[in-house]
Design a protein around this motif. Structure first.
Motif, short mmCIF file in Angstrom:
data_model
loop_
_atom_site.label_atom_id
_atom_site.label_comp_id
_atom_site.label_asym_id
_atom_site.label_seq_id
_atom_site.Cartn_x
_atom_site.Cartn_y
_atom_site.Cartn_z
N LEU A 68 47.75 37.55 54.27
CA LEU A 68 48.22 36.27 53.74
C LEU A 68 47.25 35.70 52.71
N ALA A 69 45.96 35.90 52.91
CA ALA A 69 44.98 35.43 51.93
C ALA A 69 45.11 36.20 50.62
N ILE A 70 45.37 37.51 50.72
CA ILE A 70 45.57 38.32 49.51
C ILE A 70 46.81 37.87 48.76
N LEU A 71 47.90 37.64 49.50
CA LEU A 71 49.13 37.20 48.86
C LEU A 71 48.98 35.81 48.24
N GLN A 72 48.23 34.93 48.91
CA GLN A 72 48.01 33.60 48.34
C GLN A 72 47.26 33.70 47.01
N ILE A 104 35.60 39.17 51.93
CA ILE A 104 35.90 39.04 50.50
C ILE A 104 36.66 37.74 50.28
N ASP A 105 36.26 37.01 49.25
CA ASP A 105 37.01 35.84 48.81
C ASP A 105 38.04 36.33 47.79
N TRP A 106 39.26 36.49 48.21
CA TRP A 106 40.30 37.07 47.35
C TRP A 106 40.59 36.18 46.15
N ASN A 107 40.25 34.90 46.23
CA ASN A 107 40.46 34.03 45.08
C ASN A 107 39.60 34.43 43.89
N THR A 108 38.49 35.11 44.16
CA THR A 108 37.68 35.59 43.03
C THR A 108 38.44 36.65 42.24
N TYR A 109 39.31 37.40 42.93
CA TYR A 109 40.14 38.39 42.23
C TYR A 109 41.19 37.68 41.37
N ALA A 110 41.76 36.60 41.92
CA ALA A 110 42.70 35.81 41.13
C ALA A 110 42.01 35.20 39.91
N ASP A 111 40.80 34.71 40.11
CA ASP A 111 40.05 34.13 39.00
C ASP A 111 39.83 35.15 37.88
N LYS A 112 39.46 36.37 38.26
CA LYS A 112 39.25 37.42 37.26
C LYS A 112 40.56 37.72 36.52
#
Length: 332
Positions: free
Chosen positions: A40-44, A8-16
């Protein structure tokens, strides 16, 4: 469908979140189910959202236990409830001068919000008058935001608190609607929602959160996060169960710091614009990973909680400084 093992690209969740879009239930669950290697990727990704709305500022809140024990409710997590056998101090509402002095201590600790918390199902007329008198004196002498947490309120009681100068009212949902009956039987989930609605209608800022670690499922955590978004709570305290001996939930000790951090990230994704507070049980459950909480949360309590100790305020100040963050001072 589980997302365990799926990249999963967690940044897509941040984008949403930054677009104001709600994560699907499957996406929300994927945060909690993620392998610890993804932490760490989730927290970032969560930090992208947190920084966009709050920068690197941290809001500090201080609690005073204005009335301890003596509660007729049977909340399984609480050391002050009627079913608790925990040896906690019991006393009626503190004198007005003590409540006012607590606000001065909050200012000394650089807390922007002072939280007056009293045990019980709801305030008696005399207790409400007493708190109102203390609030009026605090507001006339110092620049302090005040949050009250006095239990279930009528609309008239909420209106009186607002008129006295109370800025915020806290009444936690605690858990999902589906899990609520496993925790408390002497009042309902709907009672809590109604009190938050009364606070909102009065003009007070609604504060409502949850307690994680009470035997709920990950789906329950997601559902209470959605519910708090729907309730439009301005401030969301995310508590992690500190299982106190003598309470019905004393044996529940299954939380770990990595999961707690994923929970905070989830709340940031679902409630991106809101004050997310790493609250009760922070020190016990996050332990050495406490600083990482502030990459998702933008608020903490300083000092002690109701019947349990917090860490020294100077340690919290140092943690914030070491992160390169800054304390947000009160601005009324």
């Amino acid at each position: 469908m589980s997302t365990v093992g799926i990249a999963i690209d967690w940044n897509t969740y941040a984008d949403k979140a930054l677009r104001g879009e709600l994560l699907t239930e499957q996406e929300a669950l994927s945060v909690l189910e993620a392998d610890d290697d993804e932490l760490l990727a989730i927290l970032q990704a969560a930090f992208r959202v947190r920084k966009h709305y709050f920068g690197k500022k941290v809001k500090l809140n201080l609690i005073i236990n204005a009335k301890s024990g003596l509660c007729p409710e049977d909340c399984g997590y609480c050391s002050q409830s009627i079913v608790s056998k925990a040896p906690v101090e019991k006393y009626p509402l503190l004198e007005k001068d003590v409540l006012v002095d607590g606000a001065r201590k909050a200012m000394e600790m650089q807390a922007g919000t002072y939280c007056i918390v009293a045990s019980g199902k709801g305030p008696t007329p005399r207790e409400l008058d007493h708190v109102i008198a203390a609030v009026e004196e605090i507001k006339s002498t110092m620049p302090m935001k005040i949050c009250a947490c006095l239990g279930i309120l009528s609309q008239d009681q909420a209106n009186r608190l607002k008129s006295a100068g109370v800025d915020r009212y806290n009444h936690n949902l605690n858990t999902s609607a589906g899990h609520f009956a496993h925790i408390t039987s002497t009042h309902t989930y709907e009672d809590r929602v109604t009190t938050v609605d009364h606070a909102k209608a009065s003009g007070m800022s609604p504060c409502s959160g949850c307690i994680v670690g009470m035997g709920e499922s990950q789906a329950d955590v997601v559902q209470v996060a959605y519910a708090l978004r729907d309730l439009d709570a301005d401030s969301i305290p995310v508590n992690f169960l500190n299982s106190i001996p003598g309470t019905p939930l004393e044996t529940l000790k299954h939380l770990n710091p990595r999961y707690c951090l994923k929970v905070l990230a989830l709340f940031r994704f679902i409630c991106p614009t809101k004050e997310i507070r790493a609250s009760g049980g922070r020190e016990v459950n996050l332990r050495s990973l406490q600083p990482l909480a502030l990459y998702a949360a933008n608020s903490i309590f300083v000092g002690d909680y109701l019947t349990t100790e917090g860490q020294e305020a100077t340690d919290d100040h140092r943690m914030i400084e070491d992160l390169g963050f800054e304390i947000e001072l009160c601005a009324l």
